[in-house]
Structures are given as structure tokens and as C-alpha cells.
Design a protein around this motif. Structure first.
Motif, mmCIF file in Angstrom:
data_model
loop_
_atom_site.group_PDB
_atom_site.id
_atom_site.type_symbol
_atom_site.label_atom_id
_atom_site.label_comp_id
_atom_site.label_asym_id
_atom_site.label_seq_id
_atom_site.Cartn_x
_atom_site.Cartn_y
_atom_site.Cartn_z
ATOM 1 N N TYR A 104 87.773 94.572 76.802
ATOM 2 C CA TYR A 104 87.945 93.163 76.945
ATOM 3 C C TYR A 104 89.064 92.515 75.592
ATOM 4 N N HIS A 105 89.352 91.614 75.839
ATOM 5 C CA HIS A 105 89.716 91.195 74.112
ATOM 6 C C HIS A 105 89.847 89.975 74.106
ATOM 7 N N VAL A 106 90.149 89.157 73.267
ATOM 8 C CA VAL A 106 89.815 88.478 72.117
ATOM 9 C C VAL A 106 91.130 87.313 72.635
ATOM 10 N N GLU A 107 89.808 86.223 73.756
ATOM 11 C CA GLU A 107 90.150 84.235 74.333
ATOM 12 C C GLU A 107 90.616 83.780 73.276
ATOM 13 N N SER A 108 90.189 83.708 72.414
ATOM 14 C CA SER A 108 90.266 82.432 71.418
ATOM 15 C C SER A 108 89.293 82.931 70.480
ATOM 16 N N VAL A 166 83.618 82.684 69.058
ATOM 17 C CA VAL A 166 85.089 83.450 69.284
ATOM 18 C C VAL A 166 84.282 83.779 70.980
ATOM 19 N N VAL A 167 85.424 83.926 71.701
ATOM 20 C CA VAL A 167 84.862 84.145 73.529
ATOM 21 C C VAL A 167 85.863 85.182 73.662
ATOM 22 N N LEU A 168 85.903 86.300 74.342
ATOM 23 C CA LEU A 168 85.517 87.335 74.712
ATOM 24 C C LEU A 168 85.912 88.095 75.752
ATOM 25 N N ALA A 189 74.518 86.809 71.383
ATOM 26 C CA ALA A 189 76.048 86.973 72.471
ATOM 27 C C ALA A 189 75.800 86.437 73.912
ATOM 28 N N GLN A 190 76.350 85.216 74.794
ATOM 29 C CA GLN A 190 75.932 84.635 75.427
ATOM 30 C C GLN A 190 76.957 85.831 77.289
ATOM 31 N N THR A 191 77.079 85.975 78.127
ATOM 32 C CA THR A 191 77.783 86.659 79.102
ATOM 33 C C THR A 191 77.796 84.968 80.368
ATOM 34 N N MET A 236 83.364 87.014 81.196
ATOM 35 C CA MET A 236 82.980 86.298 79.906
ATOM 36 C C MET A 236 81.785 86.469 78.873
ATOM 37 N N ILE A 237 82.288 86.396 77.341
ATOM 38 C CA ILE A 237 81.524 86.821 76.300
ATOM 39 C C ILE A 237 81.530 85.580 75.092
#
Length: 333
Positions: free
Chosen positions: A261-265, A328-330, A210-212, A216-217
Motif C-alpha cells: 500500500y502507498h499513501v494516496e492522500s 489518510v487514504v491508502l 480504519a475503513q476498507t 483503498m483504506i
């Protein structure tokens, strides 16, 4: 297997006679399987040799068949009216499964009554299921369990490697395949029970998947363990594609996202197929509470594809690779 072991050589003829092979407790595939046929006959079971061409030896044209084009022999046993193809060259393969190298069209049954062709592929299928339970931290670290369950020829290959390399080298091989992960434990299940699927389980962690960036993650939902490259790289192909047997690859991942966190996309669901039900692919990422459920299934049900089908097959795998690479973008808050 305790009386005669395979020396790794395929042949349709005994190396130097069955008696000598039995004395040496080793021989080529003809020594092993002809001995099996004699044993079955001694037990009152009808058994006949089946002469085949291995995959590396090339396909055989029935219209112009020559015994010189065939290079191996297996056994055919008839029990209660049902025919079984048998091979005794391996102790890590179920008794009713012939070597993958022998899955090459039809074999020639040689008996006193007649000579006839018989299909070599029966119910064999290559299956692999990867299951993961992972927790993602705000720092981007992933921790959890990864389990791969294999049956069919995939399981045979895993058991062969384990038998040949031993446990410590097998653990190093797992670590080599999972380069981006720190592995704390590796264990196997059903390694000696060849009638059951074999499972490889790992407890592991990684800060590289995962990349932060700020709040955003960014995360590949298959944790970079999916289909990363198309096996059919050439634009054109001048000969057919032969998978040997049908295959099924499944991924079932459960990913716990950090609190707050929530799912942005997320990747859109996908479902597509090859013509005439020759293969299919399904992919979906869904959210339930603070967990992402990731499911991917690839099926190839047709074994052989002609040159005219190559472009469609290649594009099918291109789409699989693209879908497996999506992220996935969080977002926090």
C-alpha cells in the motif's frame, strides 16, 4: 496526612477547633492547612495563612474585597527567602502544588505585619502526551500499544480516580473511554510516585477505526483519539474564559501501513497561533518507508481570555477539531 485528613469541604475557618479536628483525624481545608502552618512554625519555618476564593466561589474584585467573598485558606511558607504556596488536603498532589480549584486570581496573605495580595498560579501546567505504535492490516484491523503520560493537574486527577475507584474500576473506565477498541492489558506507571508523570499503557486492537473499500483504506491518523469537539460551543459568551493554568496536549503516533500500500492522500501540515503568543497548534503527517509519523501539539500559554477574545479562541479550537478529523487514504499497488 496520617494525623488529619480533609473531609472534602472548603472553608476559611476551622470547623470546630484544631484540637477536635486532630482528635477526629479529619477536618475541613482550614483545619488541615492551619495545622500545617502551626507545624511549619514549630519547625522554625515562617508560615502564614493565605485566604482565597475557589473557582466555583467566583472571582474577587480587589478594589471591593470583602472577607465574606473568600472561602478557603492555604499556606505560604518562606524558606531561604523564597515563597512557597502549600496545601495539605491531598496525598496525590506534589507538596508545592495547590488545588486546581484554588487557581483563581490572587490570594490574600494575612500576617502580623501586613495584609497583601499574592498570585496563586506559579509554575503549574497541565500536560498530556499520547504515544502510539500501531500496525495496520489490509483487513483494516489495527493492533499495537497506546500510552498516555500526564503531569500537572491531569496527573492529580488520574491518581485521584485510581485511588477512589481502585484498579479494576479504573480499567473499566479506560475501556469506556476507548469504546472502539478491544483492550487486552492496562497498566500504570508512577501511580504512587507523585513527583513523576503518571503513565497509562494499553495493548489494544480495533477493526472499527480504519475503513476498507476495494483496494483503498481510509484512516484517521489520530485513530479517532484527537480533539473531536470544540469545548466552546456557544457562539457568544458573556464572561471570560479561564483555563486555570497553561496546558499542552501532544500526540505522537507511529503507524505501520500494510505491505503493498502507498499513501494516496494525507492531511496537509498545519501551524497556526492565537494573537500575542497566547496559544499555538502544529500538526503534521509524514511518511518514512512503510510508516506514517503523526505529530500534533496544542499549547495554551495564556490562562485568561476576555470576552472580546472569545470569537478568536472559539475559531482556533474549530480549526484544531477540523484538522484532527482529517483522513489518510491508502491505496494498494
Amino acid at each position: 496526612a496520617s494525623k488529619i485528613k480533609w473531609n472534602g469541604r472548603y472553608s476559611k475557618y476551622s470547623s470546630s477547633g484544631l484540637k477536635k479536628a486532630l482528635d477526629n483525624k479529619a477536618g475541613n481545608s482550614a483545619d488541615v492547612n492551619l495545622a500545617l502552618i502551626l507545624l511549619l512554625r514549630e519547625l522554625g519555618i515562617r508560615a502564614e495563612p493565605v485566604v482565597v476564593s475557589t473557582r466555583k466561589n467566583g472571582a474577587v474584585l480587589k478594589s471591593r474585597v470583602s472577607i465574606d467573598r473568600l472561602n478557603n485558606v492555604i499556606a505560604l511558607a518562606t524558606i531561604d527567602g523564597k515563597e512557597y504556596l502549600l496545601d495539605a488536603t491531598s496525598s496525590v498532589r506534589p507538596w508545592s502544588m495547590i488545588p486546581f480549584e484554588c487557581l483563581n486570581g490572587d490570594g490574600l496573605v494575612v500576617s502580623k505585619e501586613s495584609v497583601r495580595w499574592i498570585p496563586l498560579l506559579r509554575g503549574e501546567k497541565n500536560t498530556s502526551m499520547m504515544y502510539a505504535e500501531m500496525a495496520l492490516q489490509p483487513s483494516g484491523e489495527l493492533t499495537g500499544k497506546l500510552e498516555t503520560t500526564e503531569s500537572g493537574y491531569n496527573a492529580v486527577s488520574t491518581r485521584n480516580d485510581y485511588r477512589d475507584e481502585g484498579e479494576e474500576k479504573s480499567k473499566k473506565a479506560v475501556a469506556q473511554r476507548l469504546k472502539s477498541w478491544e483492550i487486552s492489558t492496562v497498566s500504570w506507571k508512577n501511580m504512587d510516585n507523585i513527583s513523576e508523570p503518571v503513565s497509562t499503557s494499553c495493548l489494544l486492537s480495533s477493526s472499527d477505526i480504519a475503513q476498507t473499500a476495494g483496494d483503498m483504506i481510509y484512516l484517521n491518523p489520530l485513530l479517532n483519539l484527537g480533539q473531536s469537539a470544540n469545548p466552546f460551543r456557544q457562539e457568544k459568551r458573556s464572561y471570560p474564559v479561564d483555563f486555570g493554568c497553561p496546558l499542552k496536549d501532544t500526540y505522537s503516533f507511529a503507524l505501520e501501513i500494510p505491505e503493498g500500500y502507498h499513501v494516496e492522500s494525507a492531511p496537509a501540515a498545519a501551524s497556526f497561533a492565537l494573537p500575542d503568543n497566547a496559544g499555538s497548534f502544529r500538526f503534521a503527517v509524514t511518511q518514512v518507508g512503510n510508516k506514517l509519523s503523526v505529530n500534533s501539539t496544542l499549547n495554551i500559554s495564556r490562562v485568561s481570555f476576555e470576552q472580546a477574545d472569545y470569537e478568536i479562541l472559539r475559531e482556533f479550537f474549530n480549526q484544531v477539531v477540523k484538522k484532527h478529523a482529517e483522513q489518510v487514504v491508502l491505496k494498494k499497488g
